[in-house]
Design an enzyme around this catalytic site. Structure first.
Site, mmCIF file in Angstrom:
data_model
loop_
_atom_site.group_PDB
_atom_site.id
_atom_site.type_symbol
_atom_site.label_atom_id
_atom_site.label_comp_id
_atom_site.label_asym_id
_atom_site.label_seq_id
_atom_site.Cartn_x
_atom_site.Cartn_y
_atom_site.Cartn_z
ATOM 1 N N ARG A 74 67.123 10.794 41.362
ATOM 2 C CA ARG A 74 65.690 10.348 41.352
ATOM 3 C C ARG A 74 65.636 9.282 42.678
ATOM 4 N NH1 ARG A 74 63.553 5.446 41.126
ATOM 5 N NH2 ARG A 74 61.681 5.243 40.506
ATOM 6 N N HIS A 79 63.841 7.192 47.601
ATOM 7 C CA HIS A 79 64.207 6.027 48.657
ATOM 8 C C HIS A 79 64.745 6.702 49.868
ATOM 9 C CE1 HIS A 79 63.527 2.817 45.870
ATOM 10 N NE2 HIS A 79 64.339 3.485 44.958
#
Length: 112
Positions: A74, A79
């Protein structure tokens, strides 16, 4: 302590979505479809976010589930969006998501 059930239900819903949507399509079809690639990435993000919201004690109690790896994926998706490797997304959905679905269903049955 947060109750884990709503988070587990979110994980299960996303697993079911991914398993159903991947049926009958090839990797090539997947990467050519921007709606599908975005939807699959988003589902994995939701799964990871739900995992991060599970209490630590709960994750430790159910340590056979790779919670840390799920949360790590995740983070990578959130990011490093422009560096997403769709082959890894595809393989995760085919190989890991069915097992996660099974594990979450078992946990939900035990934790009634």
């Amino acid at each position: 302590m947060k109750t884990p059930r709503p988070y587990l239900e979110h994980i299960l819903q996303e697993c079911e979505f991914l398993i159903e949507r991947v049926k009958g399509i090839s990797f090539e079809d997947f990467v050519k479809d921007p709606v599908l690639t975005r939807a699959f990435v988003r589902s994995l993000e939701i799964i990871g976010e739900a995992v991060k919201n599970l209490p630590k004690e709960f994750r430790e109690k159910h340590s056979k589930v790779p919670w840390k790896e799920i949360a790590g994926m995740r983070d990578k998706l959130i990011h490093e969006y422009f560096g997403v490797n769709y082959r890894i997304i595809w393989e995760t959905i085919l190989k890991e998501i069915p097992e996660l679905e099974k594990q979450v269903k078992e946990i939900l049955q035990k934790e009634k």
